[in-house]
Design an enzyme around this catalytic site. Structure first.
Site, PDB file in Angstrom:
ATOM      1  CB  ALA A   1     -12.559  -2.032  10.266  1.00 27.13           C
ATOM      2  CB  ALA A   2     -16.398   2.094   8.385  1.00 28.14           C
ATOM      3  N   GLY A   3     -17.888  -0.636   8.707  1.00 30.31           N
ATOM      4  CA  GLY A   3     -19.114  -1.422   8.888  1.00 30.31           C
ATOM      5  C   GLY A   3     -19.001  -2.344  10.095  1.00 30.31           C
ATOM      6  CG  ASP A   4     -16.039  -5.148   9.987  1.00 28.82           C
ATOM      7  OD1 ASP A   4     -17.048  -5.621   9.429  1.00 28.82           O
ATOM      8  OD2 ASP A   4     -14.908  -5.194   9.494  1.00 28.82           O
TER       9      ASP A   4
END
Ligand code: RIB
Length: 306
Positions: A249-252
């Site tokens: 979820a870092a990119g999200d």
């Protein structure tokens, strides 16, 4: 307050923690199995909401317990779910995720209800899109409808942040209709057919993506930060060094934060600096949605690192 609308996926993540990933044909004993709400679309929407943005989600869940969990969670987060559809045809999507001791992950998503979202539902969403300051999209919905959504937003002149994940071929013509494209290095390579193994090659590949007609390319580079390419040129906005626990979820969260700053009229460089901080906080906690920081947490983090 300008509204951010996310059109995308809901996925319940089954996360197995292992020392090392199993090889083909191998069985390994894991450390734990945890279940977290996730899905690139849902993560992006909650990320923007926790940072204080007015948000709406468009997508589909199954008429099961996981679908109910998402609807309740989104209500608690204050997200407009008027265009979240419930289907009897398929269950809510599930992902199998493995995380190893080095905090690397492998993810398999079974799209289920996300792929039932189609033309019929999308036709009902035009009013919500017209009321949006920006739309965030990923590629976890059916490929055909994804292209249709980008075309509709372009026709209605609503800016699109396209996070081209998971990586899949998409025509240059459709890509060029997006306003901001936010690939990681692998996705940038797939979209352009160019290598991204060195900084110079990443610059060249971002230039090719720009030539399709997008306003800006923001390529995420993990702990190195992000590369920005737009009419002002190409530059790298450095990231933050933190102890990495789980990069899911870092990119999200980066995309949710980027969109929030864009709707506030911040410069792209400022927006990326803020999004880098949000991404760094996300990797320091476990899970997808449970790891997303609040605006207060981000402010404290940036202040402490100044
Ligand atoms: O980007 C992370 C997300 O990808 C996970 O939450 C998983 O559901 C997959 O969709």
């Amino acid at each position: 307050m300008p509204k951010i609308t996310v059109v995308g996926s809901f996925v319940m993540d089954m996360v197995a923690s292992v020392e090392e990933f199993p090889l083909a044909g191998q069985t390994v004993l894991g450390r734990s199995l945890r279940v977290y709400p996730g899905g690139k679309g849902a993560n992006q929407c909650v990320a923007a909401a926790r940072l204080g943005a007015q948000t709406a989600m468009i997508g589909m869940v199954g008429s099961d317990g996981n679908g109910k969990t998402f609807l309740e969670l989104f209500q608690e987060e204050g997200i407009d779910c008027a265009n979240v559809f419930v289907t009897e045809k398929e269950p809510t999507a599930i992902a199998q995720i493995q995380i190893n001791a080095a905090a690397e992950n492998k993810i398999v998503v079974i799209p289920s209800a996300n792929f039932v979202f189609g033309e019929r539902e999308w036709r009902q969403c035009e009013k919500a899109i017209k009321e949006s300051a920006v739309v965030i999209m990923q590629m976890e919905l059916n490929p055909g409808i994804t292209e249709e959504i980008i075309r509709t937003c372009a026709r209605l002149s609503v800016p699109v942040v396209l996070n081209p994940a998971p990586a899949r071929n998409i025509s240059g013509e459709v890509l060029g209709l997006a306003t901001y494209v936010t690939p990681n290095e692998t996705e940038l390579e797939l979209l352009t057919g160019m290598p991204t193994d060195t900084e110079e090659n990443i610059y060249k590949a971002a230039g090719k993506l720009l030539s399709f007609g997008v306003r800006a390319v923001v390529a995420t580079l993990g702990k190195r930060g992000a590369l920005v390419a737009d009419a002002h040129g190409k530059r790298i906005i450095p990231g933050y060094t933190v102890k990495v626990v789980d990069t899911v979820a870092a990119g999200d969260s980066f995309n949710g934060a980027l969109a929030k700053c864009i709707t506030e009229g911040k410069s792209l460089d400022e927006a990326v600096r803020y999004a880098n901080a949000v991404g760094a906080l996300t990797v320091s906690k476990q899970g997808a949605i449970p790891s997303l920081p609040t605006a207060a947490e981000v402010e404290a983090f940036i202040k402490a690192r100044a």
